[in-house]
Write an enzyme that holds these catalytic residues in place. Structure first.
Site, PDB file in Angstrom:
ATOM      1  CG  HIS A 173      -1.866  -1.075   1.317  1.00  0.00           C
ATOM      2  ND1 HIS A 173      -2.549  -1.386   2.448  1.00  0.00           N
ATOM      3  CD2 HIS A 173      -2.269  -1.976   0.379  1.00  0.00           C
ATOM      4  CE1 HIS A 173      -3.337  -2.427   2.220  1.00  0.00           C
ATOM      5  NE2 HIS A 173      -3.185  -2.803   0.978  1.00  0.00           N
ATOM      6  CE  LYS A 186       2.121   3.609   4.706  1.00  0.00           C
ATOM      7  NZ  LYS A 186       1.713   2.466   3.868  1.00  0.00           N
ATOM      8  CE1 TYR A 218      -0.079  -0.908  10.339  1.00  0.00           C
ATOM      9  CE2 TYR A 218       1.380  -0.140   8.612  1.00  0.00           C
ATOM     10  CZ  TYR A 218       0.533  -1.100   9.128  1.00  0.00           C
ATOM     11  OH  TYR A 218       0.322  -2.265   8.426  1.00  0.00           O
ATOM     12  CG  ASP A 260      -4.285  -5.835   0.123  1.00  0.00           C
ATOM     13  OD1 ASP A 260      -3.973  -6.027   1.308  1.00  0.00           O
ATOM     14  OD2 ASP A 260      -4.355  -4.689  -0.392  1.00  0.00           O
TER      15      ASP A 260
HETATM   16  C1  T46 Z   1      -4.620   3.079   6.665  1.00  0.00           C
HETATM   17  C2  T46 Z   1      -6.006   3.478   7.102  1.00  0.00           C
HETATM   18  C3  T46 Z   1      -7.120   2.720   6.828  1.00  0.00           C
HETATM   19  N1  T46 Z   1      -8.345   3.151   7.260  1.00  0.00           N
HETATM   20  C4  T46 Z   1      -9.520   2.330   7.000  1.00  0.00           C
HETATM   21  C5  T46 Z   1      -9.705   1.921   5.549  1.00  0.00           C
HETATM   22  C6  T46 Z   1     -10.325   0.563   5.649  1.00  0.00           C
HETATM   23  O1  T46 Z   1     -11.727   0.693   5.756  1.00  0.00           O
HETATM   24  C7  T46 Z   1      -9.792   0.015   6.960  1.00  0.00           C
HETATM   25  C8  T46 Z   1      -8.667  -0.957   6.741  1.00  0.00           C
HETATM   26  O2  T46 Z   1      -7.742  -0.330   5.870  1.00  0.00           O
HETATM   27  P1  T46 Z   1      -6.788  -1.237   5.035  1.00  0.00           P
HETATM   28  O3  T46 Z   1      -7.574  -2.360   4.442  1.00  0.00           O
HETATM   29  O4  T46 Z   1      -5.996  -0.338   4.141  1.00  0.00           O
HETATM   30  O5  T46 Z   1      -5.833  -1.810   6.161  1.00  0.00           O
HETATM   31  P2  T46 Z   1      -4.556  -2.686   5.832  1.00  0.00           P
HETATM   32  O6  T46 Z   1      -4.807  -3.617   4.715  1.00  0.00           O
HETATM   33  O7  T46 Z   1      -4.107  -3.204   7.134  1.00  0.00           O
HETATM   34  O8  T46 Z   1      -3.494  -1.642   5.324  1.00  0.00           O
HETATM   35  C9  T46 Z   1      -2.532  -1.149   6.239  1.00  0.00           C
HETATM   36  O9  T46 Z   1      -1.460  -2.001   6.157  1.00  0.00           O
HETATM   37  C10 T46 Z   1      -0.674  -1.779   4.997  1.00  0.00           C
HETATM   38  C11 T46 Z   1       0.401  -2.857   4.934  1.00  0.00           C
HETATM   39  C12 T46 Z   1      -0.152  -0.396   5.012  1.00  0.00           C
HETATM   40  O10 T46 Z   1       1.038  -0.098   4.794  1.00  0.00           O
HETATM   41  C13 T46 Z   1      -1.142   0.651   5.173  1.00  0.00           C
HETATM   42  O11 T46 Z   1      -0.574   1.820   5.806  1.00  0.00           O
HETATM   43  C14 T46 Z   1      -2.360   0.304   5.923  1.00  0.00           C
HETATM   44  O12 T46 Z   1      -3.433   0.737   5.104  1.00  0.00           O
HETATM   45  O13 T46 Z   1      -9.313   1.120   7.706  1.00  0.00           O
HETATM   46  C15 T46 Z   1      -8.521   4.321   7.955  1.00  0.00           C
HETATM   47  O14 T46 Z   1      -9.656   4.698   8.306  1.00  0.00           O
HETATM   48  N2  T46 Z   1      -7.424   5.072   8.233  1.00  0.00           N
HETATM   49  C16 T46 Z   1      -6.187   4.698   7.838  1.00  0.00           C
HETATM   50  O15 T46 Z   1      -5.207   5.421   8.119  1.00  0.00           O
END
Ligand code: T46
Length: 184
Positions: free
Chosen positions: A67, A77, A137, A173
Site C-alpha cells: 500500500h 511510515k 504505524y 489486495d
Molecule cells: C490506513 C487506514 C485505513 N483506514 C480504514 C480503511 C479501511 O476501511 C480500513 C482498513 O484499511 P486497510 O484495508 O488499508 O488496512 P490494511 O490492509 O491493514 O493496510 C494497512 O497495512 C498496509 C500494509 C499499510 O502499509 C497501510 O498503511 C495500511 O493501510 O481502515 C482508515 O480509516 N485510516 C487509515 O489510516
C-alpha cells in the site's frame, strides 16, 4: 535510551531504514522508546507524526499490502511490531528510480525491537510469520481514502518471494492492477 538507526543495504541513501529500540529491562518488565524525532532527524529521517494506527492480524501467512498513498498525500511510515513477527517489505515505486520495483525486507518482531522506516515513494506490505501479530504505524500524513493505492503482492514486476504461502488477503489486495496494466 536511544535508537540505533541503519539504512537498509542496497536501498540507497534515501531508502528504507531499520530503527532498533534499546529496551530498558528490569524486574518489572521492559520499557522502550518507539520514536525520537530528534534522533531520526540527526540521520535525515525526522518527521512529524500526524496519524498513529494499530493493526492486529490473525493467521500465519496473511499478507497486507503493498500500500501507498498517491501524491500529494505521500507519507513516511514507521512500522513497529509489538506482537508476534512479520516480514516487513518496502518497494521502491518512485518513477525514474534506478531501483524502481526493488523490494527490501526485514523481519520485525516484538522480540527484536526493530521497526522499519518506509520513506515516501515506497509501497509497504507485510506477511505474518506467526498466528497473531500486532503492528503500530506512525504516519507523517493524514489518511486520504481517495489517495489509497497499491501493488499486488504477486506483481511480476516486483517479483517478491514471500517466505510463507500467501494467505488471507483482502479482496482489494488480491485485485490491484499489475504494473503492466497501468499507465507508466
Ligand atoms: C490506513 C487506514 C485505513 N483506514 C480504514 C480503511 C479501511 O476501511 C480500513 C482498513 O484499511 P486497510 O484495508 O488499508 O488496512 P490494511 O490492509 O491493514 O493496510 C494497512 O497495512 C498496509 C500494509 C499499510 O502499509 C497501510 O498503511 C495500511 O493501510 O481502515 C482508515 O480509516 N485510516 C487509515 O489510516
Amino acid at each position: 535510551m536511544s535508537l540505533d538507526i541503519v539504512q537498509l543495504a542496497d536501498g540507497g541513501a534515501d531508502g528504507p531504514a531499520l530503527v532498533r529500540r534499546a529496551p530498558f529491562r528490569d524486574g518489572r518488565g521492559q520499557f522502550s522508546r518507539l520514536f525520537a524525532r530528534e534522533e531520526l532527524a540527526a540521520e535525515g529521517l525526522g518527521f512529524e507524526i500526524v496519524h498513529v494506527n494499530h493493526s492486529a492480524t490473525i493467521g500465519k501467512g496473511t499478507i497486507r499490502g503493498f500500500h501507498y498513498q498517491k501524491p500529494p498525500h505521500g507519507e513516511i511510515k514507521l512500522v513497529s511490531c509489538i506482537r508476534g513477527a512479520v516480514l516487513d517489505v518496502a518497494v521502491d515505486i518512485r518513477p525514474g528510480s534506478p531501483r524502481r520495483f526493488r523490494a527490501l525486507s526485514a523481519e520485525l518482531s516484538a522480540g527484536n525491537a526493530t521497526a522499519m522506516l518506509i520513506p515516501d515513494g515506497f509501497a509497504h506490505g507485510f506477511q505474518a510469520l506467526t498466528e497473531e501479530v500486532e503492528l503500530i504505524y506512525l504516519h507523517s500524513a493524514a489518511y486520504v481514502a481517495d489517495a489509497a493505492d497499491g501493488y499486488r503482492f504477486d506483481d511480476p514486476a516486483i517479483g517478491f518471494d514471500w517466505p510463507l504461502q500467501p494467505a488471507n488477503l483482502s479482496e482489494r489486495d488480491r485485485n490491484w492492477p499489475l504494473t503492466g496494466e497501468r499507465a507508466r
